[in-house]
Scaffold this active site. Structure first.
Site, PDB file in Angstrom:
ATOM      1  N   LEU A   7       0.843  -1.188   0.000  1.00 23.69           N
ATOM      2  CA  LEU A   7       0.000   0.000   0.000  1.00 23.69           C
ATOM      3  C   LEU A   7       0.883   1.245   0.000  1.00 23.69           C
ATOM      4  O   LEU A   7       1.557   1.540   0.978  1.00 23.69           O
ATOM      5  CB  LEU A   7      -0.913  -0.013   1.232  1.00 23.69           C
ATOM      6  CG  LEU A   7      -1.702  -1.320   1.454  1.00 23.69           C
ATOM      7  CD1 LEU A   7      -2.626  -1.174   2.663  1.00 23.69           C
ATOM      8  CD2 LEU A   7      -2.473  -1.704   0.210  1.00 23.69           C
ATOM      9  N   ALA A   8       0.884   1.959  -1.116  1.00 26.24           N
ATOM     10  CA  ALA A   8       1.814   3.080  -1.292  1.00 26.24           C
ATOM     11  C   ALA A   8       1.128   4.290  -1.914  1.00 26.24           C
ATOM     12  O   ALA A   8       1.743   5.062  -2.638  1.00 26.24           O
ATOM     13  CB  ALA A   8       2.985   2.638  -2.163  1.00 26.24           C
ATOM     14  N   ARG A  14       2.387  14.361   7.206  1.00 29.32           N
ATOM     15  CA  ARG A  14       3.251  14.673   8.346  1.00 29.32           C
ATOM     16  C   ARG A  14       4.728  14.721   7.962  1.00 29.32           C
ATOM     17  O   ARG A  14       5.552  15.214   8.735  1.00 29.32           O
ATOM     18  CB  ARG A  14       3.032  13.659   9.472  1.00 29.32           C
ATOM     19  CG  ARG A  14       1.784  13.949  10.301  1.00 29.32           C
ATOM     20  CD  ARG A  14       1.610  12.953  11.426  1.00 29.32           C
ATOM     21  NE  ARG A  14       1.063  11.681  10.945  1.00 29.32           N
ATOM     22  CZ  ARG A  14       0.890  10.610  11.712  1.00 29.32           C
ATOM     23  NH1 ARG A  14       1.247  10.652  12.994  1.00 29.32           N
ATOM     24  NH2 ARG A  14       0.366   9.504  11.214  1.00 29.32           N
ATOM     25  N   GLY A  76      -9.355   4.388   2.333  1.00 26.06           N
ATOM     26  CA  GLY A  76      -8.985   3.455   3.382  1.00 26.06           C
ATOM     27  C   GLY A  76      -8.177   2.270   2.890  1.00 26.06           C
ATOM     28  O   GLY A  76      -8.036   2.022   1.684  1.00 26.06           O
ATOM     29  N   THR A  77      -7.664   1.510   3.861  1.00 27.51           N
ATOM     30  CA  THR A  77      -6.781   0.381   3.547  1.00 27.51           C
ATOM     31  C   THR A  77      -7.525  -0.733   2.815  1.00 27.51           C
ATOM     32  O   THR A  77      -6.975  -1.363   1.903  1.00 27.51           O
ATOM     33  CB  THR A  77      -6.156  -0.163   4.831  1.00 27.51           C
ATOM     34  OG1 THR A  77      -7.198  -0.442   5.785  1.00 27.51           O
ATOM     35  CG2 THR A  77      -5.178   0.841   5.437  1.00 27.51           C
ATOM     36  N   ASN A 165      -1.644  -4.164  16.553  1.00 25.72           N
ATOM     37  CA  ASN A 165      -1.645  -4.473  15.121  1.00 25.72           C
ATOM     38  C   ASN A 165      -0.520  -3.718  14.421  1.00 25.72           C
ATOM     39  O   ASN A 165      -0.407  -2.497  14.541  1.00 25.72           O
ATOM     40  CB  ASN A 165      -3.007  -4.073  14.539  1.00 25.72           C
ATOM     41  CG  ASN A 165      -3.074  -4.195  13.040  1.00 25.72           C
ATOM     42  OD1 ASN A 165      -2.403  -5.039  12.462  1.00 25.72           O
ATOM     43  ND2 ASN A 165      -3.886  -3.356  12.416  1.00 25.72           N
ATOM     44  N   ASN A 223       6.044   7.857   9.696  1.00 30.29           N
ATOM     45  CA  ASN A 223       5.012   8.871   9.472  1.00 30.29           C
ATOM     46  C   ASN A 223       5.558  10.288   9.403  1.00 30.29           C
ATOM     47  O   ASN A 223       4.896  11.185   8.898  1.00 30.29           O
ATOM     48  CB  ASN A 223       3.960   8.791  10.578  1.00 30.29           C
ATOM     49  CG  ASN A 223       3.175   7.493  10.518  1.00 30.29           C
ATOM     50  OD1 ASN A 223       2.611   7.158   9.493  1.00 30.29           O
ATOM     51  ND2 ASN A 223       3.174   6.753  11.616  1.00 30.29           N
ATOM     52  N   TYR A 382      40.481  18.342 -22.107  1.00 30.13           N
ATOM     53  CA  TYR A 382      39.331  19.137 -22.553  1.00 30.13           C
ATOM     54  C   TYR A 382      39.811  20.442 -23.171  1.00 30.13           C
ATOM     55  O   TYR A 382      40.594  21.173 -22.569  1.00 30.13           O
ATOM     56  CB  TYR A 382      38.433  19.423 -21.342  1.00 30.13           C
ATOM     57  CG  TYR A 382      37.150  20.138 -21.641  1.00 30.13           C
ATOM     58  CD1 TYR A 382      36.285  19.704 -22.646  1.00 30.13           C
ATOM     59  CD2 TYR A 382      36.764  21.249 -20.892  1.00 30.13           C
ATOM     60  CE1 TYR A 382      35.096  20.349 -22.898  1.00 30.13           C
ATOM     61  CE2 TYR A 382      35.562  21.904 -21.132  1.00 30.13           C
ATOM     62  CZ  TYR A 382      34.736  21.454 -22.137  1.00 30.13           C
ATOM     63  OH  TYR A 382      33.542  22.103 -22.382  1.00 30.13           O
ATOM     64  N   ARG A 435      60.432  22.305 -23.016  1.00 34.34           N
ATOM     65  CA  ARG A 435      60.597  23.453 -22.120  1.00 34.34           C
ATOM     66  C   ARG A 435      61.788  24.264 -22.629  1.00 34.34           C
ATOM     67  O   ARG A 435      62.681  23.737 -23.296  1.00 34.34           O
ATOM     68  CB  ARG A 435      60.847  22.985 -20.676  1.00 34.34           C
ATOM     69  CG  ARG A 435      62.105  22.172 -20.509  1.00 34.34           C
ATOM     70  CD  ARG A 435      62.204  21.524 -19.139  1.00 34.34           C
ATOM     71  NE  ARG A 435      63.501  20.889 -18.962  1.00 34.34           N
ATOM     72  CZ  ARG A 435      63.741  19.848 -18.182  1.00 34.34           C
ATOM     73  NH1 ARG A 435      62.744  19.290 -17.525  1.00 34.34           N
ATOM     74  NH2 ARG A 435      64.956  19.365 -18.051  1.00 34.34           N
TER      75      ARG A 435
END
Length: 451
Positions: A7-8, A14, A76-77, A165, A223, A382, A435
């Site tokens: 369940l997402a 919050r 709801g769930t 639960n 949460n 580069y 050089r």
């Protein structure tokens, strides 16, 4: 057939974030990613993720690794599970989890399927010192679950129950979808509650089991940001413990940060304030000294990493890196190499036995074996518009403070004189020097000082 419904769909107000809740990371991995990975590790055959708020971000992350169901509106769930009706005709068991519970472990999921073998439903529970605002598990005389009562609806005696639960359920799949046809919105929130199935099953004479999860924090839901921090701490401790049990020495577990997908061989020693992220794979007998950061790195056996950063790169067996070096963008360091102080490699290959000890940048280069780079060398890759590669072949010697202007090739056993800016290739065995000759003006130093 083992199935899962995650369940997402919730927004997670919050969290106070524009990012949907299940995409917030724990140990640098979104919560939903932890759950899906754990389900796959438990050999779950079908995974349905119920999405809603932030659905696109979840789908972009998980891609086609799962199936999707849309919950819109969110009622709801129970209503969320109804949306996963693609499983309606499957046999076997279905576990239902919330997408904000990233700490659930493979063993617990396997145990839930086993516990539900002879039942219509098994509720995963935890035992707390105080039940707080959680729904209480009310058992009958046979020890089966009679009902789940939300805290606000509990009687005085029910509030004394400390078994709660967790929001995780394992169902016989057919019984789950048959039961969903009987739940209603006859409650204060006018929503479909998944917990109502417990009483529905009891009325039908079905038995509802309860499985206590010993570590109550494993089933925590996230949460808000405080919960997010707790989940990070719990999972970090769990991951570090697993590696230590498997033979890894972690000198200060509280200050060592290892992602869940990292692999580490035995006899490796990890010092404090080390961060190992992504799909990093570390061999045996490796030493990682303080303040090192590795992400998607492959480190072979007997390597020493000293206060350095290795990202999307590989270090071969017996090599040393650091202190304060940075390997990035698909760099491959061979075996028995030395990468020293303040050296940066980018998108380069460095052959076996080669050395680069100090203050050097090697970018977009292919370096052979037994090559030595002096201090302060730069491969100039580069030109402001395009990037070019530098090739340095076996046994070459690159003197200090050389600039190699790509594209350029330095042949086998070639030598570059210190201080040279090399713009043309140097053939095997030759010396490149670029050089101006030194001029000495006698007495000028004294004259200048006394001026």
């Amino acid at each position: 057939m083992r199935s899962a419904i995650v369940l997402a769909a919730g927004k997670g107000t919050r969290m106070k974030s524009s990012l949907c809740k299940v995409m917030h990371p724990v140990l640098n991995k979104p919560m939903i990613g932890h759950i899906v990975s754990t389900l796959k590790a438990a050999n779950v055959d079908r995974i349905v993720v119920v999405v809603g708020h932030g659905a696109e971000s979840v789908k972009e992350y998980l891609k086609d690794s799962v199936e999707y169901a849309l919950q819109e509106p969110q009622l709801g769930t129970g209503h969320a599970v109804m949306q996963a009706n693609v499983l309606e005709h499957e046999d076997g068991d279905t576990i239902v989890l919330c997408g904000d519970g990233p700490c659930i472990q493979k063993e617990t999921i396997l145990n839930a399927f086993e516990a539900n073998k002879d039942y219509a439903c098994t509720v995963l529970t935890s035992v707390l010192e105080k039940g707080g605002n959680y729904g209480r598990i009310i058992r009958n005389e046979d020890g089966m679950v009679e009902k789940i009562v939300e805290a606000k609806d509990c009687s005085k005696d029910e509030l004394e129950v400390n078994e709660i639960n967790t929001g995780i359920f394992c169902f016989k799949t057919q019984k789950l979808f048959d039961g969903l046809k009987n739940i209603t919105t006859n409650n204060a929130q006018n929503e479909y509650y998944l917990t109502d199935l417990v009483e529905i099953f009891n009325r039908k004479g079905e038995k509802v089991n309860a499985m206590v999860v010993e570590d109550k924090d494993e089933t925590m839901g996230v949460n808000d940001r405080v919960d997010l921090a707790k989940a990070n701490v719990w999972l970090k401790k769990h991951v570090n413990h697993k590696h230590m049990v498997n033979g890894v020495t972690i000198l200060d577990p509280e200050n060592t940060y290892i992602d869940v997908d990292v692999e580490i061989g035995s006899d490796t020693v990890i010092y404090p304030n080390v961060h190992l992220q992504g799909n990093t794979k570390i061999g045996s007998n490796v030493t990682i000294l303080p303040n090192s950061y590795l992400c998607n790195a492959i480190i072979e056996n007997n390597v020493k990493i000293d206060s350095s950063k290795v990202v999307d790169s590989k270090v071969g067996e017996g090599s040393t890196v650091g202190p304060m070096s940075h390997l990035r963008n698909n760099t491959v360091i061979g075996n028995n190499c030395r990468i020293g102080n303040f050296v940066e490699f980018k998108n380069s290959n460095f052959g076996n036995g080669s050395k680069c000890a100090h203050l050097t940048y090697i970018g977009d280069s292919d370096v052979g074996e037994r090559v030595n780079f002096g201090c302060g060398v730069v491969t100039v890759n580069y030109d402001g518009k395009n990037k070019y590669r530098t090739v340095v072949e076996d046994d070459a010697f690159i003197g200090s403070n050389c600039n190699l202007i790509a594209p350029v090739t330095i042949g086998k056993s070639a030598l570059l004189a210190a201080g040279s800016t090399i713009t043309s290739s140097v053939k095997d065995g030759d010396m490149g020097i670029a050089r101006s000759r030194q001029t000495v003006v006698k007495g000028y130093g004294t004259k200048y000082k006394n001026k």
